[in-house]
Design an enzyme around this catalytic site. Structure first.
Site, short mmCIF file in Angstrom:
data_model
loop_
_atom_site.label_atom_id
_atom_site.label_comp_id
_atom_site.label_asym_id
_atom_site.label_seq_id
_atom_site.Cartn_x
_atom_site.Cartn_y
_atom_site.Cartn_z
N ASP A 39 -149.69 -0.28 -8.50
CA ASP A 39 -148.68 -1.34 -8.67
C ASP A 39 -147.51 -0.88 -9.55
O ASP A 39 -147.70 -0.11 -10.50
CB ASP A 39 -149.35 -2.57 -9.29
CG ASP A 39 -148.47 -3.80 -9.19
OD1 ASP A 39 -147.57 -3.82 -8.33
OD2 ASP A 39 -148.67 -4.74 -9.96
N ASN A 92 -149.27 -8.17 1.66
CA ASN A 92 -148.00 -7.42 1.60
C ASN A 92 -147.09 -7.64 2.82
O ASN A 92 -145.90 -7.33 2.76
CB ASN A 92 -148.27 -5.92 1.43
CG ASN A 92 -148.70 -5.53 0.03
OD1 ASN A 92 -149.41 -4.54 -0.17
ND2 ASN A 92 -148.30 -6.32 -0.98
C1 FPP Z 1 -147.09 -1.84 -5.23
O1 FPP Z 1 -145.88 -1.77 -5.92
C2 FPP Z 1 -147.10 -0.94 -4.09
C3 FPP Z 1 -147.27 -1.30 -2.80
C4 FPP Z 1 -147.48 -2.67 -2.32
C5 FPP Z 1 -147.23 -0.31 -1.73
C6 FPP Z 1 -148.09 0.85 -2.02
C7 FPP Z 1 -147.50 2.00 -1.40
C8 FPP Z 1 -147.39 3.19 -1.97
C9 FPP Z 1 -147.90 3.57 -3.28
C10 FPP Z 1 -146.71 4.23 -1.24
C11 FPP Z 1 -147.52 4.76 -0.14
C12 FPP Z 1 -148.75 5.38 -0.60
C13 FPP Z 1 -149.34 6.38 0.00
C14 FPP Z 1 -150.66 6.82 -0.45
C15 FPP Z 1 -148.70 7.09 1.09
P1 FPP Z 1 -144.94 -3.04 -5.88
O2 FPP Z 1 -143.96 -2.88 -4.78
O3 FPP Z 1 -145.79 -4.27 -5.81
O4 FPP Z 1 -144.23 -2.95 -7.26
P2 FPP Z 1 -143.65 -4.14 -8.12
O5 FPP Z 1 -144.83 -4.96 -8.58
O6 FPP Z 1 -142.97 -3.47 -9.23
O7 FPP Z 1 -142.74 -4.93 -7.23
#
Ligand code: FPP
Length: 245
Positions: free
Chosen positions: A24, A72
């Protein structure tokens, strides 16, 4: 006595068998730098690569990562598409470099909603990496803990309806075998970077006795040193599994 074998160590510290991570903070990492959220996911994917390599080097057996949750999909189409494209690219590279990295890949979640391309890449990555026994990475993709439990309950009910088993035969072990994680030991440690203090529907059944480690560090900044800190914190805990002090 601990329920897991303390065979592997970081420095003088034993390493758990299974660590799960809620990756996150990508969006905030990008915002802080005046970049689009998708840039944060890109760096987040690199952070994952580094952590997976490190996990392998310290002898971790299982690493589960929350890659995309059932919730998501509520994000903007642009962001969802960017994450999906990133995943496709990542899986293509992972298949290409498989023999070098020797990591086994599994996918937990309902992949049917993903693009045919992504489904095919996931299938190939899982199938072709079955032969590697060192470390297993579980990508939780279109995954939700409650949905997983409902799916298992439906499966058991169907098996009962088909005369294969009886309701009274259901045990925790049997139910565990109906989860995506069948055969994988429960995580001893769940790590959540990004400052939020919740589980967000991640491995609900499997984390019943897990230790949680929360940190304000955002996922793109989460490197091997942060993982070591989490493992050290875990080792400082007194795990009693409901037993006496
Ligand atoms: C959370 O950060 C992240 C996600 C919902 C997406 C996860 C994806 C990745 C880490 C990239 C792809 C991974 C791989 C292994 C290829 P957020 O967007 O919720 O962050 P925030 O809370 O700051 O908005």
């Amino acid at each position: 006595m601990s329920l897991f074998k303390k065979k592997t160590r970081v420095g003088d510290r034993p390493v758990p068998t299974h660590i799960a991570i809620v990756m996150d903070g990508n969006g905030r990492w990008a915002k802080k730098r005046g970049l689009p959220r998708t840039a944060g996911h890109k760096v987040g994917a690199e952070a994952f690569r580094t952590i997976a390599n490190y996990a392998k080097s310290i002898g971790l057996k299982y690493l589960s990562v929350y890659t995309f949750s059932t919730e998501n999909w509520k994000r903007s189409e642009e962001e969802v598409n960017a994450i999906m494209e990133l995943l496709e690219k990542y899986l293509r590279e992972l298949i290409r470099d498989m023999d070098k990295n020797r990591v086994r890949f599994c996918f937990f979640g309902d992949l049917s909603r993903l693009s045919p391309q992504l489904q095919e890449e996931a299938r190939i990555a899982a199938k072709e990496s079955e032969k590697y026994a060192g470390v297993q990475v579980n990508f939780c993709l279109n995954y939700g803990g409650r949905a997983e439990i409902i799916r298992a309950a439906k499966q058991f009910a169907q098996d009962c309806a088909d005369g294969k088993c009886k309701p009274e035969e259901l045990t925790e072990e049997r139910f565990s075998d109906l989860m995506y994680s069948a055969g994988v030991p429960d995580p001893e440690l769940v790590i959540r970077p990004g400052g939020e203090l919740r589980t967000s529907n991640f491995l609900l059944w499997q984390s019943a006795y897990a230790e949680y480690y929360f940190t304000d560090v955002l996922w793109p900044d989460f490197g091997p040193k942060e993982l070591e800190k989490a493992i050290a914190a875990y080792n400082g805990r007194n795990r009693r599994f409901g037993g006496a002090k």
